[in-house]
Design a protein around this motif. Structure first.
Motif, PDB file in Angstrom:
ATOM      1  N   ALA A  35      36.008  24.008  -8.045  1.00 28.91           N
ATOM      2  CA  ALA A  35      36.807  23.021  -7.317  1.00 28.91           C
ATOM      3  C   ALA A  35      35.947  21.813  -6.967  1.00 28.91           C
ATOM      4  O   ALA A  35      36.404  20.666  -7.048  1.00 28.91           O
ATOM      5  CB  ALA A  35      37.396  23.650  -6.053  1.00 28.91           C
ATOM      6  N   ALA A  55      39.885  28.790   0.999  1.00 31.10           N
ATOM      7  CA  ALA A  55      40.185  27.456   0.470  1.00 31.10           C
ATOM      8  C   ALA A  55      39.738  26.363   1.429  1.00 31.10           C
ATOM      9  O   ALA A  55      39.303  25.284   0.999  1.00 31.10           O
ATOM     10  CB  ALA A  55      41.677  27.339   0.179  1.00 31.10           C
ATOM     11  N   THR A  62      42.747  22.931  -4.334  1.00 32.73           N
ATOM     12  CA  THR A  62      42.945  24.376  -4.416  1.00 32.73           C
ATOM     13  C   THR A  62      44.400  24.712  -4.114  1.00 32.73           C
ATOM     14  O   THR A  62      45.096  23.976  -3.431  1.00 32.73           O
ATOM     15  CB  THR A  62      42.038  25.128  -3.427  1.00 32.73           C
ATOM     16  OG1 THR A  62      42.308  24.673  -2.092  1.00 32.73           O
ATOM     17  CG2 THR A  62      40.569  24.922  -3.756  1.00 32.73           C
TER      18      THR A  62
END
Length: 299
Positions: A35, A55, A62
């Motif tokens: 990410a 996250a 995400t």
């Protein structure tokens, strides 16, 4: 590539990645790194609240989605909701030596989660996968055997470590047979595998009647184990390095317990193509999910 580190991760802007078990351990690290390199990462997690916590610690895009690999209905629902191309699927989630348990579909918990859940997920997503499928195995596969007459431990005395080793061996046989089928279909998708060596993750959390003894043993293990970050490097290597299909990556240090990732060997049982094909057939029968990719799909 002689050495590999986080600095070697390429820009992943525009790519979509699915990581199972991305709320903790090496899955969380791998998701965070990708990410951070620009990928859109779908976190497939059983506990959505923990997924959102993970996250929140990541930068980049995400998307937390519920995925219980011990329930084929959940696997199908997750796959049905993925309506975009997937550049990379990382089959990371797994259980290690829990007490005897059963999945929602009646499979032994480790075999059903570690192998059959990922087998079904991969085949359901495969028409949308464009790049790579990475499946996380273990050095523990070397102690494994595929007992076709009792895969789900319904007649044998249950041995958690043997069941774990069987599931991790199945991961490697699955990778080999998946690559054979992809090649036969003319698909450019690669199937690779990795193992983290001895990494200090939640898999080492003691459970069951021998929890106190395991806690002492695990305390020793944690002293010599590498970090979750280092444990994630073989997965990332298998995901982005210039390696052939059916490659298997692991730590390059003593006994493959720690160190920079490289391609490593596997047991003779993990190289048995006949067993790999038979396991695939049995897995299709157990899950009701088949390999449906054709040359027309791959073109």
């Amino acid at each position: 590539m002689a050495t590999f580190s986080f600095a070697d991760m390429p820009d992943m802007t525009g790519r979509t990645v699915v990581v199972t078990g991305a709320n903790s351990g090496i899955g969380r690290v791998a998701a965070r790194v990708m990410a951070g390199r620009g990928a859109r990462v779908l976190l497939g997690v059983r506990d959505v609240a923990k997924g959102h916590e993970a996250a929140a610690s990541m930068t980049g895009e995400t998307d937390v989605r519920r995925l219980d690999l011990a329930d084929l209905a959940s696997v199908r629902a997750f796959a049905d909701a993925v309506d975009e191309p997937v550049d990379l699927l990382v089959n990371n989630a797994g259980l290690m030596i829990p007490p005897l348990g059963r999945t929602a579909d009646g499979f032994e918990l480790q075999f059903g989660t570690n192998h059959l859940g990922h087998f079904a997920l991969t085949n359901l997503l495969l028409p949308r996968v464009t790049g790579r499928v990475v499946t996380v195995s273990s050095v523990g596969h070397r102690a494994g055997s595929i007992e076709f007459d009792d895969l789900n431990w319904e007649r044998r005395r249950y041995r958690a470590m043997s069941a774990y080793a069987q599931s991790k061996l199945a991961n490697l046989l699955f990778t080999s047979e998946l690559q054979r089928r992809l090649t036969e279909a003319g698909s450019p998708v690669l199937a690779t595998a990795a193992h983290p060596g001895m990494a200090s993750t939640n898999l080492l959390r003691p459970t069951g009647p021998w929890a106190r003894l395991r806690a002492v043993q695990n305390g020793v293990v944690h002293l010599v184990a590498q970090s979750e970050e280092d444990g994630a490097l073989p997965t990332l290597y298998a995901a982005v390095a210039d390696v052939p299909g059916d490659s298997y990556a692991g730590p390059g240090g003593l006994g493959e317990t720690r160190g920079a990732p490289r391609l490593v060997g596997r047991s003779r049982a993990a190289r048995d193509t006949a067993v790999a094909r038979r396991l695939w057939t049995v897995s299709e029968q157990l899950t009701g999910v088949t390999f449906s990719l054709t040359r027309a799909d791959a073109a």
